[in-house]
Design a protein around this motif. Structure first.
Motif, PDB file in Angstrom:
ATOM      1  N   ASP A 181      52.193  44.992  48.158  1.00 30.49           N
ATOM      2  CA  ASP A 181      51.077  44.172  48.195  1.00 30.49           C
ATOM      3  C   ASP A 181      51.044  43.142  47.024  1.00 30.49           C
ATOM      4  O   ASP A 181      50.866  43.725  45.853  1.00 30.49           O
ATOM      5  CB  ASP A 181      49.742  44.810  48.445  1.00 30.49           C
ATOM      6  N   ARG A 182      51.079  42.004  47.225  1.00 29.74           N
ATOM      7  CA  ARG A 182      51.364  41.023  46.106  1.00 29.74           C
ATOM      8  C   ARG A 182      49.927  40.811  45.573  1.00 29.74           C
ATOM      9  O   ARG A 182      49.807  40.141  44.730  1.00 29.74           O
ATOM     10  CB  ARG A 182      52.034  39.811  46.428  1.00 29.74           C
ATOM     11  N   SER A 183      48.767  40.930  46.015  1.00 29.85           N
ATOM     12  CA  SER A 183      47.450  40.918  45.672  1.00 29.85           C
ATOM     13  C   SER A 183      46.761  42.086  45.508  1.00 29.85           C
ATOM     14  O   SER A 183      45.763  42.228  46.313  1.00 29.85           O
ATOM     15  CB  SER A 183      47.052  39.819  46.424  1.00 29.85           C
ATOM     16  N   PRO A 184      47.041  43.170  44.555  1.00 34.21           N
ATOM     17  CA  PRO A 184      46.254  44.178  44.647  1.00 34.21           C
ATOM     18  C   PRO A 184      44.736  44.141  43.959  1.00 34.21           C
ATOM     19  O   PRO A 184      44.506  42.855  43.423  1.00 34.21           O
ATOM     20  CB  PRO A 184      47.127  45.220  43.651  1.00 34.21           C
ATOM     21  N   SER A 185      43.727  44.963  44.203  1.00 32.64           N
ATOM     22  CA  SER A 185      42.465  44.700  44.046  1.00 32.64           C
ATOM     23  C   SER A 185      41.950  45.434  42.998  1.00 32.64           C
ATOM     24  O   SER A 185      40.964  45.392  42.338  1.00 32.64           O
ATOM     25  CB  SER A 185      41.432  45.104  45.187  1.00 32.64           C
ATOM     26  N   SER A 186      42.845  46.106  42.084  1.00 38.30           N
ATOM     27  CA  SER A 186      42.532  46.763  40.896  1.00 38.30           C
ATOM     28  C   SER A 186      43.789  47.300  40.245  1.00 38.30           C
ATOM     29  O   SER A 186      44.939  47.274  40.588  1.00 38.30           O
ATOM     30  CB  SER A 186      41.748  48.191  41.351  1.00 38.30           C
ATOM     31  N   VAL A 187      43.415  47.252  38.678  1.00 38.11           N
ATOM     32  CA  VAL A 187      44.914  47.185  37.866  1.00 38.11           C
ATOM     33  C   VAL A 187      44.548  48.327  36.976  1.00 38.11           C
ATOM     34  O   VAL A 187      43.356  48.237  36.124  1.00 38.11           O
ATOM     35  CB  VAL A 187      45.310  46.029  37.187  1.00 38.11           C
ATOM     36  N   ALA A 188      45.308  49.462  36.617  1.00 38.62           N
ATOM     37  CA  ALA A 188      45.448  50.153  35.606  1.00 38.62           C
ATOM     38  C   ALA A 188      46.531  50.272  34.718  1.00 38.62           C
ATOM     39  O   ALA A 188      47.842  49.715  35.079  1.00 38.62           O
ATOM     40  CB  ALA A 188      45.319  51.640  35.656  1.00 38.62           C
ATOM     41  N   ALA A 212      45.831  41.198  34.896  1.00 42.82           N
ATOM     42  CA  ALA A 212      44.679  41.741  35.591  1.00 42.82           C
ATOM     43  C   ALA A 212      43.917  40.538  35.798  1.00 42.82           C
ATOM     44  O   ALA A 212      43.398  40.345  37.078  1.00 42.82           O
ATOM     45  CB  ALA A 212      43.825  42.555  34.898  1.00 42.82           C
ATOM     46  N   VAL A 213      43.828  39.524  35.147  1.00 41.15           N
ATOM     47  CA  VAL A 213      43.105  38.207  35.388  1.00 41.15           C
ATOM     48  C   VAL A 213      43.645  37.457  36.299  1.00 41.15           C
ATOM     49  O   VAL A 213      43.019  36.973  37.049  1.00 41.15           O
ATOM     50  CB  VAL A 213      42.775  37.413  34.022  1.00 41.15           C
ATOM     51  N   ARG A 214      45.034  37.271  36.083  1.00 40.51           N
ATOM     52  CA  ARG A 214      45.768  36.272  37.001  1.00 40.51           C
ATOM     53  C   ARG A 214      45.531  36.984  38.480  1.00 40.51           C
ATOM     54  O   ARG A 214      45.625  36.356  39.544  1.00 40.51           O
ATOM     55  CB  ARG A 214      47.259  36.368  36.735  1.00 40.51           C
ATOM     56  N   LEU A 215      45.599  38.503  38.602  1.00 40.70           N
ATOM     57  CA  LEU A 215      45.709  38.953  40.003  1.00 40.70           C
ATOM     58  C   LEU A 215      44.048  39.068  40.698  1.00 40.70           C
ATOM     59  O   LEU A 215      43.971  38.742  41.824  1.00 40.70           O
ATOM     60  CB  LEU A 215      46.076  40.491  40.037  1.00 40.70           C
ATOM     61  N   LEU A 216      43.267  39.220  39.630  1.00 42.13           N
ATOM     62  CA  LEU A 216      41.821  39.811  40.160  1.00 42.13           C
ATOM     63  C   LEU A 216      40.863  38.477  40.045  1.00 42.13           C
ATOM     64  O   LEU A 216      39.820  38.557  40.706  1.00 42.13           O
ATOM     65  CB  LEU A 216      41.239  40.800  39.485  1.00 42.13           C
ATOM     66  N   GLY A 217      41.239  37.707  38.973  1.00 42.41           N
ATOM     67  CA  GLY A 217      40.048  36.812  38.630  1.00 42.41           C
ATOM     68  C   GLY A 217      39.237  37.198  37.429  1.00 42.41           C
ATOM     69  O   GLY A 217      39.416  38.725  37.221  1.00 42.41           O
ATOM     70  N   ARG A 218      38.708  36.662  36.466  1.00 41.71           N
ATOM     71  CA  ARG A 218      38.104  37.244  35.193  1.00 41.71           C
ATOM     72  C   ARG A 218      37.077  38.025  35.598  1.00 41.71           C
ATOM     73  O   ARG A 218      36.961  39.106  34.858  1.00 41.71           O
ATOM     74  CB  ARG A 218      37.699  35.778  34.707  1.00 41.71           C
TER      75      ARG A 218
END
Length: 299
Positions: free
Chosen positions: A54-61, A97-103
């Motif tokens: 998935d190239r647009s995951p909704s959470s990052v650790a 994280a910002v690039r993927l999820l937005g600020r």
């Protein structure tokens, strides 16, 4: 005679039809191979394969060491997680994280469990913390401290490094079988030495104990010093091979292909306090590499 011949002809015609009918069935059934190519496509359509990445995951650790904590990016000998390439909030970093999820979402849906000074042996414990958040993507950058030891003989062996990384991945997989993993390569420590050794302040900070196996006696260019640095460099390259090989065995893992190792950090990308760790600019470059890897159509 003509009547009996006519009957015989009729019977023969029925037998021939029956034989041809049976032969026709055998052509497409029984032990014969299934239709291929165009014929197969004309039958029941095959289901489309489910994407494994998935190239647009909704959470990052994030897990790892001082680089992921933003060490020395903002002030001397201090962590600066807001400047982290992985989960930082600073606009001039524009973290993964910002690039993927937005600020806004990044502030709520990203977590940094990295620790300054961490070795690969510590990553499994960080993974155990990360899985409690059930992240869709885990970003990993570790291994520099395994090479940055007091002496080259104290460096983590390649075999132990492999086992430790496999343990970390196993910890993740036990809890989250389908969580995605981005793995960054270990930076080129010898290049960081080469770039930073021109700065007197940086060399003064190095004497406080930053990566002694590479940075001790920074101006020495004799055979012993060269051998020591080359030994560290070889170990880093071996670690990167391990990261790539272990990651390749996991369908939900992407290695950066050596992009961080190959990135030519210049003085602008190095901390102005220690001239070794990434500066804010360097953190932004790491974020670019990570984002490019995570969002690529193919690994």
């Amino acid at each position: 005679m003509r009547k009996r011949s006519g009957r015989a002809t009729a019977v023969l015609a029925v037998l021939v039809t029956a034989v041809l009918s049976v032969a026709g069935c055998d052509a497409t059934g029984g032990d014969s191979p299934a239709p291929r190519g165009t014929e197969a496509k004309q039958g029941k359509p095959s289901p489309r394969p489910t994407p494994t990445w998935d190239r647009s995951p909704s959470s990052v650790a994030a897990v790892g060491d001082s680089i992921t904590r933003g060490f020395d990016a903002c002030s001397v000998l201090s962590d600066c997680p807001e400047a982290s390439w992985a989960t930082g909030s600073r606009e001039d970093v524009d973290s993964l994280a910002v690039r993927l999820l937005g600020r806004t979402q990044a502030a709520e849906r990203s977590w940094n469990y990295a620790r300054t000074g961490a070795l690969m042996a510590d990553v499994a414990g960080q993974m155990a913390q990360a899985v409690t958040r059930k992240p869709q993507l885990v970003a990993v950058m570790a291994g520099a401290n395994d090479a940055c030891r007091a002496t080259t003989s104290a460096m983590t062996s390649v075999a132990d490094f492999r086992t430790q990384f496999e343990d970390a991945m196993s910890t993740l997989r036990t809890a989250l079988p389908k969580a995605q993993v981005y793995v960054a390569s270990v930076p080129d420590l010898k290049r960081l030495w080469s770039e930073g050794r021109s700065n007197p302040m940086g060399k003064a900070v190095w004497k406080l104990g930053i990566c002694p196996s590479m940075l001790d006696d920074a101006d020495a260019l004799d055979a012993a010093a060269t051998l020591r640095r080359d030994t560290v460099q070889d170990r880093v390259e071996a670690y990167n091979e391990v990261l790539e090989e272990v990651c390749e065995k996991d369908r939900y893992c992407r290695f950066d292909g050596g992009a961080v190792y190959e990135y030519r950090f210049g003085t602008e990308q190095l901390s102005r306090w220690d001239w070794f760790h990434p500066s804010v600019n360097g953190q932004a470059r790491l974020a670019e590499i990570a984002y490019r890897t995570v969002t690529a159509k193919k690994a």
